[in-house]
Design an enzyme around this catalytic site. Structure first.
Site, PDB file in Angstrom:
ATOM      1  CG  HIS A 252      42.094  50.944  44.410  1.00 55.13           C
ATOM      2  ND1 HIS A 252      42.688  49.998  45.236  1.00 55.13           N
ATOM      3  CD2 HIS A 252      40.847  51.122  44.886  1.00 55.13           C
ATOM      4  CE1 HIS A 252      41.812  49.630  46.157  1.00 55.13           C
ATOM      5  NE2 HIS A 252      40.694  50.291  45.971  1.00 55.13           N
TER       6      HIS A 252
ATOM      7  CG  ASP B 117      38.757  44.113  46.409  1.00 59.49           C
ATOM      8  OD1 ASP B 117      38.317  44.120  47.569  1.00 59.49           O
ATOM      9  OD2 ASP B 117      39.602  44.927  45.976  1.00 59.49           O
TER      10      ASP B 117
ATOM     11  CG  ASP C 289      36.474  47.254  50.262  1.00 59.74           C
ATOM     12  OD1 ASP C 289      37.472  47.875  49.884  1.00 59.74           O
ATOM     13  OD2 ASP C 289      35.374  47.804  50.477  1.00 59.74           O
TER      14      ASP C 289
ATOM     15  CD  GLU D  16      40.724  48.955  52.545  1.00 56.66           C
ATOM     16  OE1 GLU D  16      41.110  50.024  52.050  1.00 56.66           O
ATOM     17  OE2 GLU D  16      39.520  48.636  52.573  1.00 56.66           O
TER      18      GLU D  16
ATOM     19  CG  ASP E 210      39.891  49.128  25.409  1.00 58.18           C
ATOM     20  OD1 ASP E 210      39.219  48.073  25.465  1.00 58.18           O
ATOM     21  OD2 ASP E 210      39.586  50.094  24.681  1.00 58.18           O
TER      22      ASP E 210
ATOM     23  CG  ASP F 113      38.820  44.773  27.948  1.00 56.72           C
ATOM     24  OD1 ASP F 113      39.862  44.097  27.818  1.00 56.72           O
ATOM     25  OD2 ASP F 113      38.423  45.566  27.076  1.00 56.72           O
TER      26      ASP F 113
ATOM     27  CG  ASN G  99      36.333  45.273  24.344  1.00 48.89           C
ATOM     28  OD1 ASN G  99      36.807  46.312  24.804  1.00 48.89           O
ATOM     29  ND2 ASN G  99      35.195  44.761  24.777  1.00 48.89           N
TER      30      ASN G  99
ATOM     31  CG  ASP H  25      35.005  49.160  25.535  1.00 49.50           C
ATOM     32  OD1 ASP H  25      36.181  49.182  25.950  1.00 49.50           O
ATOM     33  OD2 ASP H  25      34.093  48.556  26.140  1.00 49.50           O
TER      34      ASP H  25
HETATM   35  C1  GLC Z   1      38.149  50.431  50.370  1.00 51.81           C
HETATM   36  C2  GLC Z   1      38.511  50.441  48.909  1.00 51.81           C
HETATM   37  C3  GLC Z   1      38.111  51.755  48.337  1.00 51.81           C
HETATM   38  C4  GLC Z   1      36.616  51.903  48.494  1.00 51.81           C
HETATM   39  C5  GLC Z   1      36.201  51.729  49.947  1.00 51.81           C
HETATM   40  C6  GLC Z   1      34.727  51.508  50.038  1.00 51.81           C
HETATM   41  O1  GLC Z   1      38.868  51.353  51.107  1.00 51.81           O
HETATM   42  O2  GLC Z   1      39.860  50.150  48.721  1.00 51.81           O
HETATM   43  O3  GLC Z   1      38.472  51.896  46.994  1.00 51.81           O
HETATM   44  O4  GLC Z   1      36.229  53.174  48.035  1.00 51.81           O
HETATM   45  O5  GLC Z   1      36.786  50.603  50.538  1.00 51.81           O
HETATM   46  O6  GLC Z   1      34.402  50.271  49.453  1.00 51.81           O
HETATM   47 CA    CA Z   2      37.319  47.394  26.714  1.00 50.74          CA
END
Ligand code: GLC
Ligand code: CA
Length: 572
Positions: A329, A98, A203, A257, A21, A29, A23, A25
């Site tokens: 993630h 992405d 994605d 992906e 972070d 970012d 800034n 909040d």
């Molecule tokens: C992909 C992303 C995931 C998202 C899903 C739907 O698997 O990596 O984070 O929830 O697509 O967009």
């Molecule tokens: Ca921030």
């Protein structure tokens, strides 16, 4: 334009909301990213993949986009993005964004128009179908479940039709069969490529072509019963080729992906010079402790992991290139899954070696290089991830609360989304104010500042591994061979180029154990390139070993300590 050599590279993944972070909040970012670019560079990576940074209502934290050509106000401005991009390029780092085009947010202007009636210019941008009627009652067009939230169809009163959403309700699927939608996708690609972005992680790109009839799936399979009718669909190749043309103009990189896509199918997309994607994010190696998804958990099985690793290494060999990863993630932290929190440093370093030296382009996810671990929040109300919350409310409802929460602790994507642990000050140095999500309470021990100072830390081990990849040609281009696939606690693989052979030895055990080495490898003579036990140091021979390393007339035996990894090289 000619493509840059992504095979020599490695990438760092940023999930911006929890990175830094800048800034004050409480939300990560682009100001924070800017401050940390030197840190990223210092890891020895060559580029960054940003999970979505666009405007989004955050039903799925950025993967529900409401404006493809802008920056989420939480994360900064377009100007700040340009600054990050320019500075990254100065440092020699590529920048990938992405590209999320299987679906948009239901708050995207296209959808707001599309849902109004059947005659507007956007009416055919999404997948709308009439209801089926059963005993005069209105029913969805088929029986598919969404992967995140109940059924895959939501009713739009205004149009009197259902729209398809393979993921959350707020993520309506785009109708890629509509040529106008494909033109939009190409326009989005050009917009960012013109700005200087170097490529995309795409994605769930293998979901964009649906079976024209949208047939019913099996009634008793939850969440993915429609999968075979929307994954690797009939027009996927055609559409990917169209997008490839755009990428080629810019020499841009495309990483797809592909959940549940088997390796033989993947080869259609990623092999040869006329490939439509450069690499594929496969899911097989994410299933060594679960069936399909982390919620269907079983104990970690090394043999399952090794089979998955070797399958992709062997099948792609000479034909295509792997994307290597153990975290992102979407998955819980790997030490908590495949390693041991008790042998935190040892298993964290060993896991690095177990994948970074395979053939492919590695991805390191923020915090992975620090050995961040899973978080266990006491109540489901404290969780943010739509998939976790839905899994909790849908499955195992008869079980006691504590057991249901344990399932969340093991499986939730939120464990990968806690704020980065920069130092031991309040809020782990992530922010000066209370962060948007819970900081893992282990931050006083696990944090970047502490690990910077410790030459044997997980952080510095990642640096050593990434540097070694650049130094040893065999790790880049060499062939891959796995030894002793049946061993349940050891993973051994060799990379070989000409008469140079590099052996990677990984213990997945909390106990000391003997490890018989493949023929030709004598630890007395081999050059030890890396060892995650500090006293052993580097250089030749068996320095610092407790007992019994190598040396007899027969095959050499190495005494491995808990979660030890040793990388050795022989020539000739
Ligand atoms: C992909 C992303 C995931 C998202 C899903 C739907 O698997 O990596 O984070 O929830 O697509 O967009
Ligand atoms: Ca921030």
């Amino acid at each position: 334009m000619e493509q840059y050599d992504f095979r020599k590279m490695s990438f760092y993944q940023i999930w911006i909301r929890s990175f830094c972070d800048g800034n004050g909040d409480g939300i990560g970012d682009l100001y924070g990213v800017y401050e940390k670019l030197d840190y990223i560079k210092s890891l020895g990576v060559d580029g960054i993949w940003f999970s979505p940074i666009y405007p989004s209502p955050n039903a799925d934290y950025g993967y529900d986009i409401s404006d493809y050509r802008n920056i989420h106000p939480d994360y900064g401005t377009m100007e700040q993005f340009r600054k990050v991009l320019a500075r990254a390029h100065e440092l020699g780092l590529k920048v990938l964004l992405d590209l999320v085009v299987n679906h948009t947010s239901d708050e995207h202007p296209w959808f707001l128009e599309s849902r109004k009636n059947r005659e507007n210019p956007y009416s055919d941008y999404y997948i709308w179908r009439d209801p089926r009627f059963r005993k005069k009652k209105k029913r969805p067009p088929n029986n598919w479940f969404s992967q995140f939230e109940g059924l895959a169809w939501e009713y739009g009163e205004e149009r009197q039709q259902y729209y398809l959403h393979v993921f959350a309700k707020k993520q309506p699927d785009l109708n890629m069969d509509n040529p106008k939608v494909r033109e939009e996708v190409k326009g989005i690609m050009r917009f960012w490529l013109d700005m200087g972005v170097d490529g995309f992680r795409e994605d769930v790109i293998t979901y964009i072509s649906k079976h024209p009839q949208l047939p019913d799936g099996l009634p008793f399979v939850p969440a993915i019963n429609g999968l075979k009718f929307y994954k690797d669909g009939p027009n996927l190749m055609t559409y990917l080729k169209e997008f490839r043309e755009v990428a080629k103009e810019y020499g841009a990189l495309q990483i797809g992906e592909a959940p549940m896509t088997p390796v033989n199918v993947a080869l259609n997309y990623v092999s040869g010079n006329d490939r439509v994607l450069d690499m594929m994010i496969q899911f097989d190696t994410m299933m060594a402790d679960c069936i399909m998804v982390e919620y269907v958990h079983h104990r970690f099985l090394l043999r399952k992991l090794k089979r998955a690793f070797s399958k992709w290494q062997n099948k792609l060999s000479g034909k295509a290139w792997n994307a290597l990863y153990l975290e992102n993630h979407d998955h819980p932290r790997v030490i908590s899954r495949y390693g041991s929190e008790r042998y935190w440093r040892e298993s964290g370093t060993m896991l690095a070696a177990c994948y970074l030296f395979q053939q492919g382009t590695p991805f390191v996810y923020q915090g992975q290089e620090l050995g961040m671990t899973n978080i266990a929040l006491p109540s489901i109300d404290m969780y943010e991830d739509v998939a976790s919350i839905n899994a909790y409310h849908t499955f195992h409802k008869h079980e006691p609360e504590a057991k249901r929460m344990r399932r969340i602790h093991v499986a939730s994507r939120d464990s990968a989304r806690t704020p980065m642990q920069w130092n031991d000050s309040e809020n782990a140095g992530f922010s000066t104010v209370k962060p948007w999500f819970y900081v893992n309470p282990n931050y006083p021990r696990i944090n970047a500042e502490a690990e910077e100072k410790d030459p044997d830390s997980i952080l510095n081990f990642y640096r050593k591994c990434l540097a070694l990849r650049k130094q040893e040609e065999a790790l880049l281009r060499g062939s891959y061979r796995e030894y002793y696939p049946l061993r349940g606690r050891q993973y051994l693989y060799e990379r070989r180029l000409g008469d140079e052979r590099i052996l990677v030895i990984c213990s997945f055990s909390e106990k000391e154990q003997n490890c018989r080495l493949p023929k030709g490898f004598d630890p007395e003579k081999a050059l030890i390139l890396l060892d995650n036990y500090p006293a052993a140091g580097s250089g030749n021979g068996a320095g610092g070993r407790p007992d019994g390393r190598g040396g007899k007339k027969t095959a050499a035996v190495l005494r491995l300590r808990p979660y030890e990894t040793v990388v050795m090289k022989i020539s000739g």
